[in-house]
Design a protein around this motif. Structure first.
Motif, PDB file in Angstrom:
ATOM      1  N   GLY A  33      59.768  65.877 -32.419  1.00 55.84           N
ATOM      2  CA  GLY A  33      58.880  65.613 -33.547  1.00 55.84           C
ATOM      3  C   GLY A  33      57.551  66.335 -33.408  1.00 55.84           C
ATOM      4  O   GLY A  33      57.049  66.934 -34.368  1.00 55.84           O
ATOM      5  N   TRP A  34      56.972  66.301 -32.217  1.00 58.25           N
ATOM      6  CA  TRP A  34      55.696  66.990 -31.994  1.00 58.25           C
ATOM      7  C   TRP A  34      55.851  68.495 -32.121  1.00 58.25           C
ATOM      8  O   TRP A  34      54.974  69.170 -32.671  1.00 58.25           O
ATOM      9  N   ALA A  35      56.940  69.039 -31.623  1.00 60.68           N
ATOM     10  CA  ALA A  35      57.172  70.491 -31.744  1.00 60.68           C
ATOM     11  C   ALA A  35      57.265  70.886 -33.208  1.00 60.68           C
ATOM     12  O   ALA A  35      56.683  71.896 -33.630  1.00 60.68           O
ATOM     13  N   ILE A  36      57.978  70.087 -33.992  1.00 59.01           N
ATOM     14  CA  ILE A  36      58.084  70.371 -35.427  1.00 59.01           C
ATOM     15  C   ILE A  36      56.707  70.277 -36.074  1.00 59.01           C
ATOM     16  O   ILE A  36      56.314  71.149 -36.845  1.00 59.01           O
ATOM     17  N   LEU A  37      55.971  69.217 -35.755  1.00 60.55           N
ATOM     18  CA  LEU A  37      54.666  69.010 -36.377  1.00 60.55           C
ATOM     19  C   LEU A  37      53.689  70.138 -36.051  1.00 60.55           C
ATOM     20  O   LEU A  37      52.964  70.611 -36.915  1.00 60.55           O
ATOM     21  N   ILE A  38      53.693  70.587 -34.818  1.00 63.45           N
ATOM     22  CA  ILE A  38      52.723  71.595 -34.392  1.00 63.45           C
ATOM     23  C   ILE A  38      53.165  73.009 -34.761  1.00 63.45           C
ATOM     24  O   ILE A  38      52.356  73.816 -35.195  1.00 63.45           O
ATOM     25  N   LEU A  39      54.443  73.311 -34.623  1.00 64.50           N
ATOM     26  CA  LEU A  39      54.899  74.697 -34.722  1.00 64.50           C
ATOM     27  C   LEU A  39      55.568  75.081 -36.041  1.00 64.50           C
ATOM     28  O   LEU A  39      55.510  76.243 -36.436  1.00 64.50           O
ATOM     29  N   PRO A  60      56.604  75.311 -40.108  1.00 64.89           N
ATOM     30  CA  PRO A  60      55.917  75.312 -41.403  1.00 64.89           C
ATOM     31  C   PRO A  60      56.046  73.944 -42.064  1.00 64.89           C
ATOM     32  O   PRO A  60      57.136  73.389 -42.143  1.00 64.89           O
ATOM     33  N   ARG A  61      54.943  73.407 -42.503  1.00 61.26           N
ATOM     34  CA  ARG A  61      54.961  72.069 -43.097  1.00 61.26           C
ATOM     35  C   ARG A  61      55.535  72.060 -44.504  1.00 61.26           C
ATOM     36  O   ARG A  61      55.838  71.002 -45.040  1.00 61.26           O
ATOM     37  N   ARG A  62      55.681  73.231 -45.101  1.00 57.77           N
ATOM     38  CA  ARG A  62      56.206  73.290 -46.469  1.00 57.77           C
ATOM     39  C   ARG A  62      57.714  73.062 -46.508  1.00 57.77           C
ATOM     40  O   ARG A  62      58.279  72.872 -47.580  1.00 57.77           O
ATOM     41  N   ILE A  63      58.398  73.087 -45.377  1.00 56.52           N
ATOM     42  CA  ILE A  63      59.844  72.849 -45.344  1.00 56.52           C
ATOM     43  C   ILE A  63      60.073  71.335 -45.368  1.00 56.52           C
ATOM     44  O   ILE A  63      59.800  70.633 -44.399  1.00 56.52           O
ATOM     45  N   ALA A  64      60.556  70.844 -46.504  1.00 56.44           N
ATOM     46  CA  ALA A  64      60.625  69.405 -46.759  1.00 56.44           C
ATOM     47  C   ALA A  64      61.435  68.648 -45.710  1.00 56.44           C
ATOM     48  O   ALA A  64      61.033  67.573 -45.274  1.00 56.44           O
ATOM     49  N   ASP A 102      47.960  65.993 -41.694  1.00 51.47           N
ATOM     50  CA  ASP A 102      47.763  65.961 -43.148  1.00 51.47           C
ATOM     51  C   ASP A 102      46.286  66.098 -43.503  1.00 51.47           C
ATOM     52  O   ASP A 102      45.922  66.845 -44.408  1.00 51.47           O
ATOM     53  N   ARG A 103      45.439  65.380 -42.797  1.00 47.70           N
ATOM     54  CA  ARG A 103      43.996  65.438 -43.079  1.00 47.70           C
ATOM     55  C   ARG A 103      43.445  66.828 -42.777  1.00 47.70           C
ATOM     56  O   ARG A 103      42.639  67.361 -43.537  1.00 47.70           O
ATOM     57  N   MET A 104      43.874  67.420 -41.671  1.00 49.09           N
ATOM     58  CA  MET A 104      43.386  68.750 -41.310  1.00 49.09           C
ATOM     59  C   MET A 104      43.904  69.803 -42.287  1.00 49.09           C
ATOM     60  O   MET A 104      43.195  70.757 -42.584  1.00 49.09           O
ATOM     61  N   ASP A 105      45.127  69.632 -42.776  1.00 51.71           N
ATOM     62  CA  ASP A 105      45.643  70.544 -43.804  1.00 51.71           C
ATOM     63  C   ASP A 105      44.800  70.455 -45.069  1.00 51.71           C
ATOM     64  O   ASP A 105      44.465  71.475 -45.682  1.00 51.71           O
TER      65      ASP A 105
END
Length: 143
Positions: free
Chosen positions: A17-23, A25-29, A98-101
């Motif tokens: 989960g952390w790897a996904i969150l950090i690395l 692209p957040r646009r991939i639903a 989310d807040r930093m984005d």
């Protein structure tokens, strides 16, 4: 399945989960759903099973440090505590990301902040709030 195996499974799941969150692209639903829902849900389910199955028999409590020490002397309760940290730190990481984005903080700056949320929860959260305040102050000074 033994406690060490469950510990490794929970830790590896949270690390994914952390790897996904950090690395990623957040646009991939589907990745967002994985980090925001699937992994926290799995960790929460494991936590619930451990607490319901082992908490009452563990002894100890929350009234003193000695009682907490006694409570966490039980491997399944210790694993439940660890799983609690993993789930909540990931959820805080999602909130922070989310807040930093939203304020436009670059992902390269987000990465070490999110790593600190993962490793030292409240320290990373505090740093994220400081970074957000700094970004807002810089943004308002340029208007």
């Amino acid at each position: 399945m033994n406690w060490d195996t469950l510990f490794s499974l929970a830790s590896s799941t949270a690390m994914l989960g952390w790897a996904i969150l950090i690395l990623a692209p957040r646009r991939i639903a589907v990745l967002g759903l994985t980090v925001r829902h699937a992994i926290p849900l799995a960790l929460s389910a494991l936590y619930t099973v451990l607490v319901l199955g082992h908490f009452a028999a563990a002894g100890g409590g929350y009234g003193s440090i000695a009682e907490v020490r006694a409570l966490f002397a039980s491997d399944p309760v210790l694993l439940a505590g660890w799983t609690h940290y993993l789930a909540f730190d990931l959820l805080v990481g999602v909130l922070v990301a989310d807040r930093m984005d939203r304020i436009g903080l670059h992902r390269l700056i987000q990465a070490p902040i999110l790593a600190l949320v993962f490793l030292f929860g409240p320290v990373g959260f505090l740093l994220a709030l400081i970074a957000e305040a700094a970004m807002r102050a810089l943004g308002s000074s340029h208007k």
